[in-house]
Design a protein around this motif. Structure first.
Motif, PDB file in Angstrom:
ATOM      1  N   ASN A 181       0.686  -1.016   0.122  1.00 44.13           N
ATOM      2  CA  ASN A 181       0.066  -0.102   0.244  1.00 44.13           C
ATOM      3  C   ASN A 181       0.956   1.232   0.047  1.00 44.13           C
ATOM      4  OD1 ASN A 181      -2.301  -1.610   0.102  1.00 44.13           O
ATOM      5  ND2 ASN A 181      -2.454  -1.507   2.331  1.00 44.13           N
ATOM      6  N   ALA A 182       2.025   1.075   0.775  1.00 51.92           N
ATOM      7  CA  ALA A 182       2.907   2.237   0.564  1.00 51.92           C
ATOM      8  C   ALA A 182       3.839   2.451  -0.568  1.00 51.92           C
ATOM      9  CB  ALA A 182       3.617   2.086   2.016  1.00 51.92           C
ATOM     10  N   GLY A 183       3.647   1.577  -1.421  1.00 52.42           N
ATOM     11  CA  GLY A 183       4.361   1.561  -2.708  1.00 52.42           C
ATOM     12  C   GLY A 183       5.942   1.423  -2.407  1.00 52.42           C
ATOM     13  N   SER A 184       6.200   0.498  -1.458  1.00 53.76           N
ATOM     14  CA  SER A 184       7.653   0.202  -1.105  1.00 53.76           C
ATOM     15  C   SER A 184       8.405  -0.387  -2.065  1.00 53.76           C
ATOM     16  CB  SER A 184       7.635  -0.448  -0.143  1.00 53.76           C
ATOM     17  OG  SER A 184       6.903  -0.015   1.090  1.00 53.76           O
ATOM     18  N   LYS A 185       9.727  -0.095  -2.092  1.00 56.07           N
ATOM     19  CA  LYS A 185      10.665  -0.598  -2.956  1.00 56.07           C
ATOM     20  C   LYS A 185      11.549  -1.482  -2.378  1.00 56.07           C
ATOM     21  CE  LYS A 185      10.992   3.455  -6.152  1.00 56.07           C
ATOM     22  NZ  LYS A 185      11.488   4.716  -6.650  1.00 56.07           N
ATOM     23  N   CYS A 186      11.973  -2.594  -2.913  1.00 59.04           N
ATOM     24  CA  CYS A 186      12.980  -3.457  -2.305  1.00 59.04           C
ATOM     25  C   CYS A 186      14.434  -3.108  -2.253  1.00 59.04           C
ATOM     26  CB  CYS A 186      12.843  -4.751  -3.130  1.00 59.04           C
ATOM     27  SG  CYS A 186      13.879  -6.252  -2.217  1.00 59.04           S
ATOM     28  N   ILE A 187      14.897  -3.142  -1.015  1.00 61.51           N
ATOM     29  CA  ILE A 187      16.188  -2.536  -0.930  1.00 61.51           C
ATOM     30  C   ILE A 187      17.328  -3.534  -0.620  1.00 61.51           C
ATOM     31  CG2 ILE A 187      15.744  -0.086  -0.292  1.00 61.51           C
ATOM     32  CD1 ILE A 187      15.982  -0.692   2.674  1.00 61.51           C
ATOM     33  N   VAL A 188      16.907  -4.947  -0.625  1.00 60.03           N
ATOM     34  CA  VAL A 188      17.719  -6.031  -0.199  1.00 60.03           C
ATOM     35  C   VAL A 188      17.970  -6.800  -1.418  1.00 60.03           C
ATOM     36  CG1 VAL A 188      17.957  -8.144   1.263  1.00 60.03           C
ATOM     37  CG2 VAL A 188      16.572  -5.884   2.322  1.00 60.03           C
ATOM     38  N   SER A 189      19.007  -7.171  -1.309  1.00 55.63           N
ATOM     39  CA  SER A 189      19.460  -8.070  -2.611  1.00 55.63           C
ATOM     40  C   SER A 189      20.511  -9.250  -1.980  1.00 55.63           C
ATOM     41  CB  SER A 189      20.237  -7.619  -3.581  1.00 55.63           C
ATOM     42  OG  SER A 189      21.558  -6.672  -3.289  1.00 55.63           O
ATOM     43  N   MET A 190      20.496 -10.244  -2.868  1.00 52.63           N
ATOM     44  CA  MET A 190      21.296 -11.495  -2.125  1.00 52.63           C
ATOM     45  C   MET A 190      22.301 -12.163  -3.280  1.00 52.63           C
ATOM     46  SD  MET A 190      18.958 -13.154   0.695  1.00 52.63           S
ATOM     47  CE  MET A 190      18.674 -12.204   2.178  1.00 52.63           C
ATOM     48  N   ASP A 191      23.488 -12.394  -3.055  1.00 50.66           N
ATOM     49  CA  ASP A 191      24.223 -12.949  -4.002  1.00 50.66           C
ATOM     50  C   ASP A 191      24.943 -14.022  -3.251  1.00 50.66           C
ATOM     51  OD1 ASP A 191      25.757 -13.885  -6.213  1.00 50.66           O
ATOM     52  OD2 ASP A 191      27.236 -12.078  -6.209  1.00 50.66           O
ATOM     53  N   GLY A 192      24.573 -15.461  -3.188  1.00 50.70           N
ATOM     54  CA  GLY A 192      25.292 -16.550  -2.522  1.00 50.70           C
ATOM     55  C   GLY A 192      24.932 -16.234  -1.134  1.00 50.70           C
ATOM     56  N   LYS A 193      26.176 -16.176  -0.278  1.00 51.70           N
ATOM     57  CA  LYS A 193      25.992 -15.876   1.233  1.00 51.70           C
ATOM     58  C   LYS A 193      26.245 -14.414   1.471  1.00 51.70           C
ATOM     59  CE  LYS A 193      27.722 -20.545   2.161  1.00 51.70           C
ATOM     60  NZ  LYS A 193      28.772 -21.318   2.970  1.00 51.70           N
ATOM     61  N   THR A 194      26.106 -13.546   0.394  1.00 53.83           N
ATOM     62  CA  THR A 194      26.311 -11.981   0.623  1.00 53.83           C
ATOM     63  C   THR A 194      25.010 -11.489   0.448  1.00 53.83           C
ATOM     64  OG1 THR A 194      28.506 -12.378  -0.265  1.00 53.83           O
ATOM     65  CG2 THR A 194      27.379 -10.244  -0.129  1.00 53.83           C
ATOM     66  N   THR A 195      24.603 -10.782   1.616  1.00 54.71           N
ATOM     67  CA  THR A 195      23.358  -9.826   1.772  1.00 54.71           C
ATOM     68  C   THR A 195      23.885  -8.449   1.431  1.00 54.71           C
ATOM     69  OG1 THR A 195      22.313 -11.603   2.918  1.00 54.71           O
ATOM     70  CG2 THR A 195      21.366  -9.216   3.096  1.00 54.71           C
ATOM     71  N   ARG A 196      23.257  -7.710   0.685  1.00 54.66           N
ATOM     72  CA  ARG A 196      23.328  -6.250   0.400  1.00 54.66           C
ATOM     73  C   ARG A 196      22.265  -5.505   0.567  1.00 54.66           C
ATOM     74  NH1 ARG A 196      26.302  -8.907  -3.870  1.00 54.66           N
ATOM     75  NH2 ARG A 196      28.448  -8.510  -3.805  1.00 54.66           N
ATOM     76  N   LEU A 197      22.311  -4.308   1.212  1.00 53.31           N
ATOM     77  CA  LEU A 197      21.337  -3.372   1.729  1.00 53.31           C
ATOM     78  C   LEU A 197      21.652  -1.966   1.004  1.00 53.31           C
ATOM     79  CD1 LEU A 197      18.796  -3.082   3.653  1.00 53.31           C
ATOM     80  CD2 LEU A 197      20.347  -2.189   5.230  1.00 53.31           C
ATOM     81  N   THR A 198      20.711  -1.476   0.452  1.00 51.39           N
ATOM     82  CA  THR A 198      20.803  -0.066  -0.232  1.00 51.39           C
ATOM     83  C   THR A 198      19.901   0.756   0.496  1.00 51.39           C
ATOM     84  OG1 THR A 198      20.820  -1.320  -2.464  1.00 51.39           O
ATOM     85  CG2 THR A 198      20.554   1.022  -2.365  1.00 51.39           C
ATOM     86  N   ASN A 199      20.728   2.076   1.021  1.00 52.01           N
ATOM     87  CA  ASN A 199      20.221   3.132   1.465  1.00 52.01           C
ATOM     88  C   ASN A 199      19.319   3.701   0.515  1.00 52.01           C
ATOM     89  OD1 ASN A 199      19.477   5.596   2.754  1.00 52.01           O
ATOM     90  ND2 ASN A 199      21.350   5.599   3.848  1.00 52.01           N
ATOM     91  N   PRO A 200      17.823   4.066   0.842  1.00 55.49           N
ATOM     92  CA  PRO A 200      17.032   4.473  -0.313  1.00 55.49           C
ATOM     93  C   PRO A 200      17.263   6.262  -0.235  1.00 55.49           C
ATOM     94  CG  PRO A 200      15.978   3.984   1.747  1.00 55.49           C
ATOM     95  CD  PRO A 200      16.984   3.375   1.986  1.00 55.49           C
ATOM     96  N   ALA A 201      17.900   6.556   0.542  1.00 63.41           N
ATOM     97  CA  ALA A 201      18.079   8.154   0.683  1.00 63.41           C
ATOM     98  C   ALA A 201      19.272   8.652  -0.280  1.00 63.41           C
ATOM     99  CB  ALA A 201      18.464   8.701   2.046  1.00 63.41           C
ATOM    100  N   ASN A 202      20.559   7.650  -0.373  1.00 63.44           N
ATOM    101  CA  ASN A 202      21.610   8.139  -1.008  1.00 63.44           C
ATOM    102  C   ASN A 202      22.182   6.990  -2.100  1.00 63.44           C
ATOM    103  OD1 ASN A 202      22.830   6.350   0.924  1.00 63.44           O
ATOM    104  ND2 ASN A 202      23.497   8.128   2.121  1.00 63.44           N
ATOM    105  N   GLY A 203      21.544   5.898  -1.823  1.00 65.14           N
ATOM    106  CA  GLY A 203      22.041   4.856  -2.653  1.00 65.14           C
ATOM    107  C   GLY A 203      23.186   3.971  -2.270  1.00 65.14           C
ATOM    108  N   GLU A 204      23.711   4.404  -1.215  1.00 68.42           N
ATOM    109  CA  GLU A 204      24.772   3.421  -0.452  1.00 68.42           C
ATOM    110  C   GLU A 204      24.608   2.231  -0.097  1.00 68.42           C
ATOM    111  OE1 GLU A 204      27.656   4.061   3.524  1.00 68.42           O
ATOM    112  OE2 GLU A 204      26.104   5.367   3.056  1.00 68.42           O
ATOM    113  N   VAL A 205      25.376   1.209  -0.697  1.00 63.08           N
ATOM    114  CA  VAL A 205      25.292  -0.188  -0.496  1.00 63.08           C
ATOM    115  C   VAL A 205      26.198  -0.735   0.558  1.00 63.08           C
ATOM    116  CG1 VAL A 205      25.414  -2.386  -1.587  1.00 63.08           C
ATOM    117  CG2 VAL A 205      24.381  -0.286  -2.936  1.00 63.08           C
ATOM    118  N   LYS A 206      25.470  -1.522   1.553  1.00 60.11           N
ATOM    119  CA  LYS A 206      26.235  -1.902   2.534  1.00 60.11           C
ATOM    120  C   LYS A 206      26.240  -3.673   2.253  1.00 60.11           C
ATOM    121  CE  LYS A 206      25.674   1.722   6.053  1.00 60.11           C
ATOM    122  NZ  LYS A 206      26.907   2.169   6.082  1.00 60.11           N
ATOM    123  N   SER A 207      27.403  -4.114   2.542  1.00 61.56           N
ATOM    124  CA  SER A 207      27.474  -5.729   2.167  1.00 61.56           C
ATOM    125  C   SER A 207      27.542  -6.485   3.675  1.00 61.56           C
ATOM    126  CB  SER A 207      28.504  -6.136   1.375  1.00 61.56           C
ATOM    127  OG  SER A 207      28.170  -5.364   0.044  1.00 61.56           O
TER     128      SER A 207
END
Length: 1013
Positions: A24-50
């Motif tokens: 309902n809030a029109g949310s976007k997915c900010i989590v991605s995964m590659d193998g055993k690595t999980t990445r999180l994208t900051n929606p405010a500035n696009g910074e990615v943390k692994s």
């Protein structure tokens, strides 16, 4: 095979699909995964943390539902991780460790609604780790062909809420303060008196889990203590008894702890920011302590010396001591929300999990001769008896603790000496005695009310059959009550339900009994229809399931979730209309509005509970959620930010506070603790500085208006009345604002300095006066004469708002505010500010320092009829007084305008008042300069026409200059153009003289008009 050395805690993360509120809030997915690595994208500035973990499970999309309702991969290439895969990676390891005699622990961590319970318990056909582990354990037991080996399984289930332990398998009222957690020097911390039920198959465990969930659900309605606010710990004790090589009976034992933790945001300390009550309640103490333990163990594992691990700080950490840094193989699963609106919580969860993977445990096989265990217990009992007899006891020794240890040892020894078959038979008798119900399936043949809970695991657990005849709903304890509820706001006799065999009707028993059907409050008898939503009291939610002929396989029971109930209630409260909730997300503002709407809906249950607690504890406070719009404070009136605030009103003293959402939630947790104490002890005493219902009085925002400053850009005055509106667009008062161009000494120029173009003021000296003489028709002081008001003004580059004096007890407040602004050179930034932005005038309400505190305890039923009548009469007189004052003011303005008989020169560059959320008409102006309205319009048109003529002349002159400078021979044409150029110069000079004369005439007319008025 696992070794017995140091083992790191195994950590896995799992991301779930969007839930309905995130969609309902029109949310976007900010989590991605590659193998055993999980990445999180900051929606405010696009910074990615692994982050790297032992396992990263993608369960967000790429799945389908089969005929049995099981979610599975939509294709072989899909990365979707289903329940079975999670068990095979995590749960199977727990089982393997148990068979080898190691203690094992698996706990789920994450914010509320992130999918912890789904991974641990599952939902419908999608069974989680706990039921699959139990099922696989008994499969292995059934396949055992070793007749000399006896396999024993025992089951316990407890809940930790507000630092109290509750046995979910015990029936009846539990002891005040919950079960006690004791320390045994050999086995560590244990729960005294916790029921450990022997089981012989998985079906019995299913029944026990069903009963535990039922007890958990019925208890949760008392304080709405759903899984988001409590921890659940399931312990499976697995014993293997077999003869060793010497023929001695040996016991290899393992304890499997399966922990479903409370929502992690409950441990967030931000709610205490800016609050005088810095310390939270015991409710969120457990998770805070768990975080401290994990951090300390991580430091310890990294080689840091002299680290003290604070296991004793909470009940939860005491019970998890062996699982964290002790004798256990431990697995942690961190549940993640994929939505951008939950970025902070998801990042916090990932960091928490990242620290946990550093912890080192030292697991050992728990294997001992059975006879030796019994002998050791006997020897320990003898020592304890001697100590209790005074032999060898140290001065001041706690005899109660010694007696408790002795009783616990005797209980264990008695269990060991009993045969396993005897213990199973005793458990079966207890089960039939406590849990066998003959009316279990009444709801299958009758209409019924099915509970709806914030936790999907607890929804549908309780079903109240509505048999033919009349049934009374009310508080438990009364023998005349047919359906007993413990929820907040439930009256002794709350409602009557009548079933005539063909229809079901409901009606409140008393006027203040809250009965809401499909979002609307019911005041008289009303018929229930299949799938109606029913709310009783503050937090008891039910879905009405009609007669058998009304039911069908197409019933969408899932549709009517807790979120659906809350959204429906919000819409009926009018919040959807106020926020204009969009159906799509074409603009950023639509997205912001929808997020705030969801926050409002999420807060509603807590607001209802706080109001009910306040009523029961006789606190006289009323809590109301509101939407704060930042545009009310923005000089451009374009700020899109909105947030939820809570208006707190003392209905007796009329004092008002405004709390932030985080402060309210922080206070609400402490209220819950007080209420729990009140329910157990009948009364509760708390000092003022620790009372979550008390705060010192403070000024509160009432309303604002925007005074657009375009007139000042022409060095013309602004002298008008503006309506102040609150966040809802409701009128709060009328304020008189003057912005007057003046000389250096502060003497108004009376229109003599007016210019035709704002650029004419650039780099010139400019002075003006800002005056706020009065504020009239103040609703705040009309309601209570002990109140006062003050104004705050937000202007240009002022770091802090400009403040007027406080005026007490007057609906016609003489603020008499004045400030002289001096600019030796008009800066371009100020000139642009005049043309594009506004002066924001804010009205703030002040309150007397004296505040009444109310006694804690049960609300008294005595009524002060005479005082209530006086208050009613006083309120009526205030309303009449307000109407008379308003009418008198309007008549004064009408007389003044009639005497002047002229309009406003402010039609030239229009100056108007705007207010967020309101389209109210302007208040009549008290000042009118001496020009006829039609004359003003004509002059405005003349100016516009003259500007275009001037531009045409300018263009002609340019053309002449171009022709004259050309090298091309044009014969007599150049001479003609020369003459034309001279004529144009004369014409321009004449026009400029006319304009100058016209300007002077207008200024003189304005001055005369002001003098005559």
């Amino acid at each position: 095979m696992p070794g017995g050395g140091g083992d790191s805690v195994k950590v896995a993360v799992r991301v779930r699909p969007f839930n309905q509120r995130e969609k309902n809030a029109g949310s976007k997915c900010i989590v991605s995964m590659d193998g055993k690595t999980t990445r999180l994208t900051n929606p405010a500035n696009g910074e990615v943390k692994s982050f790297a973990f032992d396992q990263s499970y993608w369960s967000h999309d790429s799945f389908t539902e089969d005929e049995e309702g099981i979610y599975e991969r939509e294709s072989p290439e899909s990365s979707y991780a289903d329940q079975r895969r999670v068990f095979e990676d995590l749960g199977q390891g727990v089982l393997d460790n148990a068979w080898q005699g190691y203690n094992a622990a698996l706990f789920a961590y994450g914010q509320t609604g992130s999918g912890k319970s789904y991974s641990m318990i599952g939902y419908n056909a999608n069974k989680g780790i706990v039921p699959i582990t139990c099922g696989e354990l008994f499969k292995a037991i059934d396949d055992n062909e070793d007749n000399d080996k006896q396999l024993r399984v025992s089951f316990s289930m407890l809940e930790i809420y507000n630092e109290q332990v509750r046995d979910l398998l015990a029936k009846g009222k539990q002891q005040i303060g919950g079960l006690k957690v004791r320390l045994n020097p050999k086995i560590g911390f244990y729960v005294e008196g916790l029921k450990l039920v022997p089981v012989k198959n998985y079906k019995q465990i299913e029944k026990l889990m069903e009963q535990g969930t039922y007890n958990r659900t019925t208890a949760s309605t008392n304080m709405n203590a759903t899984s988001s606010r409590s921890h659940m710990v399931i312990t499976i004790k697995f014993e293997q008894v077999f003869p060793n090589a010497m023929g001695q009976s040996t016991t290899k034992s393992s304890e499997i702890n399966l922990v479903d933790l409370a929502g992690s945001e409950r441990a967030n300390s931000t709610g205490a920011t800016g609050d005088r009550l810095k310390e939270g309640s015991a409710i969120n103490q457990s998770l805070s302590s768990l975080g401290n333990v994990i951090s300390a163990l991580a430091d310890q594992a990294m080689g840091k010396k002299k680290v003290m691990v604070p296991y004793r700080d909470s009940v939860l950490t005491k019970l998890l001591q062996s699982a964290l840094g002790g004798n256990s193989r431990t697995i942690m699963i961190a549940a993640l929300s994929p939505a951008d609106i939950n970025y902070d919580e998801t990042l916090s969860t990932l960091r928490y999990a990242d620290r946990a993977k550093k912890i080192q445990n030292k697991a050992v096989v728990n294997e001992s001769p059975t006879d030796r265990l019994i002998r050791e217990l006997k020897e320990e009992n003898a020592k304890l008896m001697a100590l209790l007899g005074g032999k060898g006891a140290k001065p001041g020794a706690d005899t109660n603790l010694l007696e408790q240890q002795l009783q616990e040892n005797q209980r264990k020894m008695s269990e060991m000496q009993q045969s396993w078959d005897h213990r199973l038979e005793a458990a079966r008798r207890d089960w039939e005695k406590e849990f066998l119900r003959t009316d279990r399936n009444e709801w299958e043949i009758n209409p019924y009310l099915m509970n709806v809970n914030e936790d999907p695991q607890l929804t549908g657990v309780v079903k109240h059959a509505l048999v033919e005849g009349s049934m009374t709903i009310g508080k438990s304890g009364d023998p005349e009550i047919n359906i007993a509820l413990k929820g907040l706001g439930i009256q002794k006799r709350h409602a009557i339900v009548e079933n005539d065999g063909g229809s079901v009707w409901v009606r409140p028993c008393v006027a203040h009994a809250q009965v809401i059907i499909n979002g609307s409050k019911v005041k008289q008898k009303q018929e229930l229809h299949h799938m109606d939503r029913v709310k009783l009291g503050s937090s008891s939610l039910f879905l009405y399931i009609g007669f058998q002929e009304n039911r069908s396989d197409l019933d969408q029971v899932k549709k009517y979730s807790f979120d659906y109930f809350m959204t429906e209630l919000a819409e009926h409260e009018g919040i959807a209309v106020e926020l204009h909730t969009p159906r799509d997300f074409d603009t950023e503002e639509d997205h912001v509005t929808t997020v705030v709407y969801q926050e409002y809906v999420d807060l509603m249950p807590a607001i209802a509970e706080a109001n009910a607690i306040s009523e029961e504890l006789n606190k006289k406070l009323k809590f109301e959620p509101e939407v704060k719009s930042q545009s009310s404070h923005d000089t451009k009136a374009k700020a899109k930010e909105k947030e939820i605030i809570v208006r707190v009103t003392n209905v007796q003293t009329k004092k008002v506070w405004i709390w932030s959402k985080s402060k309210f939630l922080h206070r609400k947790l402490i209220m819950n603790g007080l209420y729990t104490q009140f329910m157990e002890q009948g009364e509760v005493t708390v000092s003022e500085d620790q009372d979550p219902f008390w705060d010192p009085v403070e000024p509160i925002f009432l309303g604002s208006c925007h005074v657009w400053l375009k007139m000042l850009a022409y060095s013309d005055e602004i002298d008008e009345h503006f309506t102040l509106h609150n966040y809802h667009g409701k009128e709060e008062a009328v304020v008189h604002v003057q912005l007057l161009p003046c000389d250096k000494a502060g003497v108004p120029l009376q229109g003599e300095s007016m210019v035709f173009e704002p650029e004419d003021l650039k780099d010139k000296a400019f002075y003006f006066l800002l005056k706020v003489p009065t504020c009239m028709s103040v609703r705040w002081t009309m309601e209570d004469a002990t109140r006062g008001v003050m104004c705050k003004l937000r202007f240009f580059e002022e770091k802090e708002p400009l403040c007027s004096q406080k005026v007490w007890g007057s609906t016609m407040a003489s603020l008499n505010y004045q400030k002289h602004f001096s600019y030796m050179k008009m800066p371009m930034s100020l000139l642009q500010y005049f043309q594009r932005e506004s002066l924001v005038v804010e009205l703030w309400g002040t309150q007397g320092e004296k505040e009444v505190r109310h006694t804690n305890g049960i609300q008294e039923n005595g009524n002060n009829t005479q005082l209530e009548e006086i208050d009613d009469e006083r309120a009526t007189l205030k309303k009449e007084n307000f109407k008379l004052r308003t009418e008198l003011e309007r008549q004064k303005q009408a007389v003044k305008l009639a005497r002047v008989g002229r309009g406003s020169f402010n039609e030239l560059p229009v100056s108007r008042s705007t207010s967020s959320g309101s389209n109210s008409g302007d208040v009549p102006k008290t000042h009118a300069v001496g020009l006829d309205v039609e004359l003003a319009k004509s002059i405005k048109t003349f100016f516009q026409d003259m500007r275009s003529v001037q531009q045409q002349i300018k263009d002609m002159k340019t053309a002449v200059t171009t022709a004259q400078s050309s090298n091309v021979q044009n014969g007599n044409l150049k001479a003609a153009l020369q003459q034309q150029s001279e004529n144009l110069v004369k014409t321009e000079d004449q026009i400029n003289v006319c304009l100058k004369n016209l300007k002077q005439s207008v200024v003189n007319t304005i001055k005369k008009s002001k003098d005559s008025s």
